[in-house]
Design a protein around this motif. Structure first.
Motif, PDB file in Angstrom:
ATOM      1  N   UNK A  49      44.660  56.490  41.079  1.00  0.00           N
ATOM      2  CA  UNK A  49      45.314  56.563  42.196  1.00  0.00           C
ATOM      3  C   UNK A  49      44.337  56.178  43.174  1.00  0.00           C
ATOM      4  N   UNK A  50      43.122  56.454  43.039  1.00  0.00           N
ATOM      5  CA  UNK A  50      41.928  56.238  44.018  1.00  0.00           C
ATOM      6  C   UNK A  50      41.553  54.787  44.057  1.00  0.00           C
ATOM      7  N   UNK A  51      41.520  54.411  42.635  1.00  0.00           N
ATOM      8  CA  UNK A  51      41.598  52.956  42.657  1.00  0.00           C
ATOM      9  C   UNK A  51      42.559  51.953  43.147  1.00  0.00           C
ATOM     10  N   UNK A  52      43.593  52.324  43.298  1.00  0.00           N
ATOM     11  CA  UNK A  52      44.462  51.538  43.782  1.00  0.00           C
ATOM     12  C   UNK A  52      44.354  51.744  45.246  1.00  0.00           C
ATOM     13  N   UNK A  53      44.075  52.898  45.922  1.00  0.00           N
ATOM     14  CA  UNK A  53      44.008  53.062  47.225  1.00  0.00           C
ATOM     15  C   UNK A  53      42.621  52.182  47.909  1.00  0.00           C
ATOM     16  N   UNK A  54      41.440  52.101  46.962  1.00  0.00           N
ATOM     17  CA  UNK A  54      40.341  51.342  47.101  1.00  0.00           C
ATOM     18  C   UNK A  54      40.379  50.093  47.144  1.00  0.00           C
TER      19      UNK A  54
ATOM     20  N   UNK B  95      34.126  45.546  39.205  1.00  0.00           N
ATOM     21  CA  UNK B  95      34.185  46.666  38.237  1.00  0.00           C
ATOM     22  C   UNK B  95      32.792  47.587  38.337  1.00  0.00           C
ATOM     23  N   UNK B  96      31.631  46.859  38.601  1.00  0.00           N
ATOM     24  CA  UNK B  96      30.626  47.631  38.671  1.00  0.00           C
ATOM     25  C   UNK B  96      30.698  48.631  39.913  1.00  0.00           C
ATOM     26  N   UNK B  97      31.153  48.098  40.940  1.00  0.00           N
ATOM     27  CA  UNK B  97      31.261  48.894  42.312  1.00  0.00           C
ATOM     28  C   UNK B  97      32.227  50.026  42.289  1.00  0.00           C
ATOM     29  N   UNK B  98      33.247  49.976  41.563  1.00  0.00           N
ATOM     30  CA  UNK B  98      34.320  50.744  41.250  1.00  0.00           C
ATOM     31  C   UNK B  98      33.572  51.800  40.361  1.00  0.00           C
ATOM     32  N   UNK B  99      32.857  51.610  39.323  1.00  0.00           N
ATOM     33  CA  UNK B  99      32.258  52.280  38.313  1.00  0.00           C
ATOM     34  C   UNK B  99      31.137  53.286  39.193  1.00  0.00           C
ATOM     35  N   UNK B 100      30.631  52.536  40.302  1.00  0.00           N
ATOM     36  CA  UNK B 100      29.659  53.573  41.001  1.00  0.00           C
ATOM     37  C   UNK B 100      30.180  54.475  41.849  1.00  0.00           C
TER      38      UNK B 100
ATOM     39  N   UNK C  84      42.050  39.640  38.569  1.00  0.00           N
ATOM     40  CA  UNK C  84      40.589  39.849  38.072  1.00  0.00           C
ATOM     41  C   UNK C  84      40.149  38.425  38.387  1.00  0.00           C
ATOM     42  N   UNK C  85      39.204  38.626  39.427  1.00  0.00           N
ATOM     43  CA  UNK C  85      38.682  37.386  39.921  1.00  0.00           C
ATOM     44  C   UNK C  85      37.231  37.233  39.350  1.00  0.00           C
ATOM     45  N   UNK C  86      36.688  36.339  39.556  1.00  0.00           N
ATOM     46  CA  UNK C  86      35.224  36.250  39.253  1.00  0.00           C
ATOM     47  C   UNK C  86      34.135  37.023  40.243  1.00  0.00           C
ATOM     48  N   UNK C  87      34.842  37.489  41.226  1.00  0.00           N
ATOM     49  CA  UNK C  87      34.246  38.342  42.324  1.00  0.00           C
ATOM     50  C   UNK C  87      34.579  39.857  42.397  1.00  0.00           C
ATOM     51  N   UNK C  88      35.651  40.043  41.360  1.00  0.00           N
ATOM     52  CA  UNK C  88      36.109  41.457  41.335  1.00  0.00           C
ATOM     53  C   UNK C  88      37.597  41.660  41.173  1.00  0.00           C
ATOM     54  N   UNK C  89      38.099  42.859  41.488  1.00  0.00           N
ATOM     55  CA  UNK C  89      39.616  43.147  41.490  1.00  0.00           C
ATOM     56  C   UNK C  89      40.179  43.012  42.703  1.00  0.00           C
ATOM     57  N   UNK C  90      41.372  42.437  42.686  1.00  0.00           N
ATOM     58  CA  UNK C  90      42.514  42.332  44.251  1.00  0.00           C
ATOM     59  C   UNK C  90      43.763  42.959  43.625  1.00  0.00           C
ATOM     60  N   UNK C  91      44.239  43.522  44.690  1.00  0.00           N
ATOM     61  CA  UNK C  91      45.573  44.129  44.246  1.00  0.00           C
ATOM     62  C   UNK C  91      46.548  43.306  45.196  1.00  0.00           C
ATOM     63  N   UNK C  92      47.526  42.662  44.777  1.00  0.00           N
ATOM     64  CA  UNK C  92      48.511  41.962  45.726  1.00  0.00           C
ATOM     65  C   UNK C  92      49.754  42.882  45.804  1.00  0.00           C
ATOM     66  N   UNK C  93      50.169  43.286  46.791  1.00  0.00           N
ATOM     67  CA  UNK C  93      51.259  44.026  47.045  1.00  0.00           C
ATOM     68  C   UNK C  93      52.380  43.381  47.742  1.00  0.00           C
ATOM     69  N   UNK C  94      53.454  42.943  46.736  1.00  0.00           N
ATOM     70  CA  UNK C  94      54.628  42.307  47.377  1.00  0.00           C
ATOM     71  C   UNK C  94      55.224  43.091  48.591  1.00  0.00           C
TER      72      UNK C  94
END
Length: 170
Positions: free
Chosen positions: A8-13, A23-28, A53-63
């Protein structure tokens, strides 16, 4: 931190970030391994979160949420059940409104997403001895309901119809 809470916190982030989050930033941030983050992301995708998943990290696209207005009718005692019916089918009760013969449209934001929200609202009506808007129009009123998909809105409609709350021919 429990896995579900972390997800849930990953989604919020992801939602609050203006750029991809690695992913590294999220793991930290969450003090878990990168592999745990990869696993969490996979589970979130399986739960229909639109994470890219992009080459720079994760993005959430909310319709944008889908929205539908339901015209309903029920007794005062059935308020909680009607709202539970909407919530349990996956809807978010944005508001309630009536169309009054003299005053026109009277609308109040409800913003109910959980059973606890419904309980608080119903308790508030009882404790404050407040009359619901539907009292002004012979129990007929409207709810604007938001959902993540048209399918959920159809499930809300079907559930309201099965319980006899929905007025046909909206």
């Amino acid at each position: 931190m429990k896995k579900k809470q972390r997800q849930n916190d990953i989604i919020k982030t992801l939602r609050s970030s203006q750029e991809p989050v690695s992913g590294t930033a999220l793991s930290e941030i969450f003090k878990v391994s990168r592999q745990s983050i990869v696993s969490d992301i996979a589970l979130l995708k399986a739960a229909h979160y639109n994470i890219i998943s992009t080459n720079k990290g994760y993005v959430i696209v909310d319709p944008p949420p889908k929205e539908k207005v339901f015209k309903v009718y029920h007794s005062h005692e059935e308020i909680g059940d009607e709202l539970y019916t909407i919530i349990d089918a996956g809807g978010f009760v944005k508001d309630v409104f009536i169309i009054h013969d003299l005053y026109g449209k009277i609308q109040v934001n409800l913003l109910l997403a959980t059973r606890a929200d419904v309980d608080k609202f119903v308790t508030g009506l009882e404790e404050k001895k407040t009359s619901p808007l539907m009292k002004l129009t012979g129990k007929v009123h409207f709810h604007t309901v938001e959902a993540a998909s048209e399918g959920i809105l159809l499930a809300v409609e079907k559930s309201l119809q099965e319980k006899g709350y929905l007025i046909a021919g909206q």
